[in-house]
Design an enzyme around this catalytic site. Structure first.
Site, PDB file in Angstrom:
ATOM      1  CG  ASP A  48      -2.152  -0.739   1.075  1.00  0.00           C
ATOM      2  OD1 ASP A  48      -2.400  -1.218  -0.039  1.00  0.00           O
ATOM      3  OD2 ASP A  48      -2.904  -0.870   2.067  1.00  0.00           O
ATOM      4  CE  LYS A  70      -7.305  -0.254  -3.012  1.00  0.00           C
ATOM      5  NZ  LYS A  70      -8.073   0.078  -4.161  1.00  0.00           N
ATOM      6  CG  MET A 186      -9.181   7.111   5.818  1.00  0.00           C
ATOM      7  SD  MET A 186      -9.928   5.691   5.003  1.00  0.00           S
ATOM      8  CE  MET A 186     -10.490   4.730   6.403  1.00  0.00           C
TER       9      MET A 186
HETATM   10  N1  SAH Z   1      -4.996   0.172   8.480  1.00  0.00           N
HETATM   11  C1  SAH Z   1      -4.562   1.519   8.778  1.00  0.00           C
HETATM   12  C2  SAH Z   1      -5.621   2.540   8.393  1.00  0.00           C
HETATM   13  C3  SAH Z   1      -5.844   2.609   6.899  1.00  0.00           C
HETATM   14  S1  SAH Z   1      -6.966   3.861   6.475  1.00  0.00           S
HETATM   15  C4  SAH Z   1      -4.210   1.632  10.266  1.00  0.00           C
HETATM   16  O1  SAH Z   1      -4.464   0.674  11.012  1.00  0.00           O
HETATM   17  O2  SAH Z   1      -3.664   2.652  10.671  1.00  0.00           O
HETATM   18  C5  SAH Z   1      -5.880   5.222   6.162  1.00  0.00           C
HETATM   19  C6  SAH Z   1      -5.979   6.254   7.262  1.00  0.00           C
HETATM   20  O3  SAH Z   1      -5.210   5.845   8.373  1.00  0.00           O
HETATM   21  C7  SAH Z   1      -5.440   7.612   6.906  1.00  0.00           C
HETATM   22  O4  SAH Z   1      -6.359   8.386   6.167  1.00  0.00           O
HETATM   23  C8  SAH Z   1      -5.206   8.201   8.276  1.00  0.00           C
HETATM   24  O5  SAH Z   1      -6.407   8.599   8.883  1.00  0.00           O
HETATM   25  C9  SAH Z   1      -4.703   6.982   9.037  1.00  0.00           C
HETATM   26  N2  SAH Z   1      -3.234   6.904   9.040  1.00  0.00           N
HETATM   27  C10 SAH Z   1      -2.476   5.955   8.492  1.00  0.00           C
HETATM   28  N3  SAH Z   1      -1.162   6.183   8.767  1.00  0.00           N
HETATM   29  C11 SAH Z   1      -1.115   7.309   9.513  1.00  0.00           C
HETATM   30  C12 SAH Z   1      -0.074   8.045  10.139  1.00  0.00           C
HETATM   31  N4  SAH Z   1       1.197   7.678  10.050  1.00  0.00           N
HETATM   32  N5  SAH Z   1      -0.423   9.150  10.843  1.00  0.00           N
HETATM   33  C13 SAH Z   1      -1.689   9.539  10.977  1.00  0.00           C
HETATM   34  N6  SAH Z   1      -2.715   8.877  10.411  1.00  0.00           N
HETATM   35  C14 SAH Z   1      -2.439   7.771   9.703  1.00  0.00           C
END
Ligand code: SAH
Length: 266
Positions: A48, A70, A186
């Protein structure tokens, strides 16, 4: 350190297996040992776009790395293509690792991928990762369920799958008013609706915090009030990926200044 575990190539007696693996929020030190082992053994990695180069350094040089990101609003690899590719590679004997940001089962479609793989007769091993909510909370010193302030925590997406499927922010505000911390993934693109919806049922001075790029060298965070969320996002040019934390637990957080920049020392 990790040489004692191997992921065997599938034989006729063992069904092919795909590793659905959580890469954590970005800092490679937050990878689990199990994740590092699996990445080292992989011959094909489907990755990803929130998974950075620092994580991919653990892959062997000969491994094939396929980026299938994506990001919201950007051109992306169709989900069906990703699923077909994983199945084909696993059937042809490759050691397939599907690397997803954070935890594979917190948003990010890990559940859909699991279902498709299983339906195709592919074995799936899920390796948990540190979800970004936890990294964001740690970054600003906010215990999401501090018992003096919260009975629990709710992870919710701000990005509805389709029109009409959006969560009722007013209803979620009522939940938050009962002492449940809200953590929004998100949510940056819909921060106006989130703020106005929540304000229908909780006070404007409810503490809130936003953490952008949690655990990464470019991490930024800000503490504000609920009724300042959208203006803070626009004046601070806060972008994705970011986590919003709403609730009394954010009151005493470390993120005192606006847009404090945090360095991880890397
Ligand atoms: N599976 C991932 C989430 C995927 S959805 C998890 O467990 O974190 C993608 C969202 O995750 C982003 O839009 C944001 O809201 C959050 N996200 C992912 N990485 C991040 C990071 N390093 N800092 C802040 N938000 C993050």
């Amino acid at each position: 350190m990790c040489s004692d575990v191997s992921i065997d190539r599938p034989t006729s007696s063992s069904p092919p297996t795909v590793y659905l693996l959580g890469a954590g929020p970005g800092d490679p030190e937050l990878l689990t040992i199990k994740a590092v082992r699996a990445i080292r053994q992989a011959t094909v990695l489907l990755v990803d776009d929130l998974v950075g180069e620092a994580i991919l350094r653990y892959a062997r040089r000969s491994a094939r790395i396929v980026r299938v990101g994506k990001r919201g609003g950007c051109r992306s690899t169709p989900q069906a293509f990703i699923e077909r590719l994983m199945i084909a590679e696993a059937r042809s004997g490759e050691r397939v690792v599907r690397l997803k940001g954070g935890d594979p089962f917190i948003f990010g479609r890990g559940g859909e991928e699991l279902e498709h793989l299983r339906a195709a007769g592919i074995g799936v091993e899920v390796v948990s990762g540190v979800t970004s909510a936890m990294a964001a909370a740690a970054a600003i010193g906010v215990p999401l369920t501090h018992r003096a302030h919260a009975h629990g925590v709710l992870f919710v997406t701000g990005h509805a799958r389709s029109e009409g499927a959006a969560p009722s922010w007013a209803a979620l505000g009522s939940v938050a008013a009962q002492g449940i911390t809200l953590v929004v993934y998100m949510g940056i693109g819909s921060v106006n609706e989130i703020e106005s919806g929540l304000l229908r049922s909780i006070a404007g001075n409810t503490p809130a915090a936003i953490v952008e790029n949690a655990s990464l060298p470019q991490e930024r965070y800000v503490r504000c009030r609920l009724d300042e969320l959208s203006s803070v996002v626009s004046t601070g040019r806060i972008g994705s990926p970011a986590i919003m934390i709403i609730g009394d637990v954010a009151r005493g957080c470390d993120a005192v200044g606006l847009f404090a920049q945090h360095s991880t020392g890397t």
